[in-house]
Motif scaffolding. Structure first.
Motif, PDB file in Angstrom:
ATOM      1  N   LYS A  66       0.813  -1.222   0.000  1.00 21.47           N
ATOM      2  CA  LYS A  66       0.000   0.000   0.000  1.00 21.47           C
ATOM      3  C   LYS A  66       0.846   1.272   0.000  1.00 21.47           C
ATOM      4  CE  LYS A  66      -3.795  -2.388   2.187  1.00 21.47           C
ATOM      5  NZ  LYS A  66      -5.165  -2.089   2.456  1.00 21.47           N
ATOM      6  N   LYS A  67       2.160   1.095  -0.092  1.00 17.95           N
ATOM      7  CA  LYS A  67       3.110   2.212  -0.128  1.00 17.95           C
ATOM      8  C   LYS A  67       2.985   3.120   1.096  1.00 17.95           C
ATOM      9  CE  LYS A  67       3.765   2.020  -5.088  1.00 17.95           C
ATOM     10  NZ  LYS A  67       4.141   0.649  -4.991  1.00 17.95           N
ATOM     11  N   ILE A  68       2.907   2.485   2.259  1.00 20.61           N
ATOM     12  CA  ILE A  68       2.850   3.187   3.541  1.00 20.61           C
ATOM     13  C   ILE A  68       4.273   3.589   3.920  1.00 20.61           C
ATOM     14  CG2 ILE A  68       2.259   2.958   5.985  1.00 20.61           C
ATOM     15  CD1 ILE A  68      -0.215   2.996   4.176  1.00 20.61           C
ATOM     16  N   ASN A  69       4.438   4.806   4.403  1.00 27.04           N
ATOM     17  CA  ASN A  69       5.742   5.397   4.675  1.00 27.04           C
ATOM     18  C   ASN A  69       6.215   5.088   6.105  1.00 27.04           C
ATOM     19  OD1 ASN A  69       8.049   6.899   4.364  1.00 27.04           O
ATOM     20  ND2 ASN A  69       7.025   8.877   4.486  1.00 27.04           N
ATOM     21  N   ILE A  70       6.677   3.833   6.301  1.00 22.93           N
ATOM     22  CA  ILE A  70       7.204   3.358   7.578  1.00 22.93           C
ATOM     23  C   ILE A  70       8.452   2.538   7.282  1.00 22.93           C
ATOM     24  CG2 ILE A  70       6.784   1.882   9.592  1.00 22.93           C
ATOM     25  CD1 ILE A  70       3.808   2.434   9.267  1.00 22.93           C
ATOM     26  N   LEU A  71       9.463   2.660   8.141  1.00 25.46           N
ATOM     27  CA  LEU A  71      10.656   1.824   8.015  1.00 25.46           C
ATOM     28  C   LEU A  71      10.503   0.579   8.882  1.00 25.46           C
ATOM     29  CD1 LEU A  71      13.454   4.545   8.243  1.00 25.46           C
ATOM     30  CD2 LEU A  71      12.481   3.499   6.187  1.00 25.46           C
ATOM     31  N   PHE A  72      10.965  -0.548   8.370  1.00 26.15           N
ATOM     32  CA  PHE A  72      10.930  -1.831   9.084  1.00 26.15           C
ATOM     33  C   PHE A  72      12.351  -2.352   9.218  1.00 26.15           C
ATOM     34  CE2 PHE A  72       6.697  -1.401   7.469  1.00 26.15           C
ATOM     35  CZ  PHE A  72       5.884  -2.020   8.402  1.00 26.15           C
ATOM     36  N   PHE A  73      12.735  -2.760  10.438  1.00 24.16           N
ATOM     37  CA  PHE A  73      14.050  -3.315  10.704  1.00 24.16           C
ATOM     38  C   PHE A  73      13.872  -4.712  11.287  1.00 24.16           C
ATOM     39  CE2 PHE A  73      14.484   1.267  10.938  1.00 24.16           C
ATOM     40  CZ  PHE A  73      15.540   1.479  10.064  1.00 24.16           C
ATOM     41  N   GLU A  74      14.366  -5.706  10.561  1.00 23.36           N
ATOM     42  CA  GLU A  74      14.188  -7.091  11.002  1.00 23.36           C
ATOM     43  C   GLU A  74      14.961  -7.345  12.290  1.00 23.36           C
ATOM     44  OE1 GLU A  74      14.203 -11.616   9.186  1.00 23.36           O
ATOM     45  OE2 GLU A  74      14.886  -9.964   7.933  1.00 23.36           O
TER      46      GLU A  74
END
Length: 190
Positions: A171-179
């Protein structure tokens, strides 16, 4: 094996929290961490927080996630419009106004997850009084399906699932994800 993630705002600023007054902060912590299935939110309660000075109005308008102190997650109207329905079994979204340094109001939502899982391997992670993390966090392998979850003991630990990351990417949500890293030799936990 499912991946787990920490989430972060997509910004380069270092002071990147929303601050609530002490009374509001304590009430939010109680509502978000304790007996989440029993606590009702008074719809007349108008929650307001102040963005730290490094946030500009355009930062706030462009981002879909901003943390508040003690791991209170705030999501944008865009995020809620696109994702809340899919997350409704696990997460309540509570309206919140963020006031910027220019005194402009921005509509955000506090995410109250109802999922508490044994995310942290407490035998392998050095905790002080079950609150302060003193060493790198070792995570358990989680097989449960969820979007956002908190640890059953370390309630400030908020983790996103692979499902949430995929939905935000789609959905092109502007959040960063760090595994996050799992412990090395563990059977799956839930």
């Amino acid at each position: 094996m499912k991946s787990l993630y920490r989430i972060a705002p997509n910004t380069r600023t270092t002071k990147r929290h929303v601050i609530f007054t002490e009374g509001v902060q304590k009430k939010l912590e109680e509502i978000i961490w304790e007996n989440v299935n029993e606590k009702k939110i008074d719809s007349r309660w108008k929650i307001t927080g102040a963005a730290q000075e490094s946030y500009s109005d355009s930062n706030i308008e462009e981002m879909d996630y901003i943390p508040a102190f003690t791991s209170i997650p705030l999501f944008s109207q865009n995020f809620v419009t696109q994702c809340a329905l899919e997350m409704s079994a696990d997460v309540d979204f509570i309206p919140c106004t963020i006031i910027s340094r220019t005194k402009k109001n921005h509509q955000y939502y506090i995410a109250r997850t109802r999922r508490f899982l044994s995310l942290i391997n407490h035998d392998e992670t050095d905790l002080k009084e079950k609150e302060n993390l003193l060493s790198p966090v070792i995570f358990n392998k989680i097989q449960d399906d969820f979007f956002l979850a908190r640890d059953t003991i370390q309630k400030t630990m908020l983790i996103a699932s692979e499902e949430l990351k995929k939905m935000c990417d789609r959905k092109k949500i502007n959040i960063l994800f760090f595994e996050v890293k799992y412990e090395k030799n563990s059977d799956a936990n839930s």
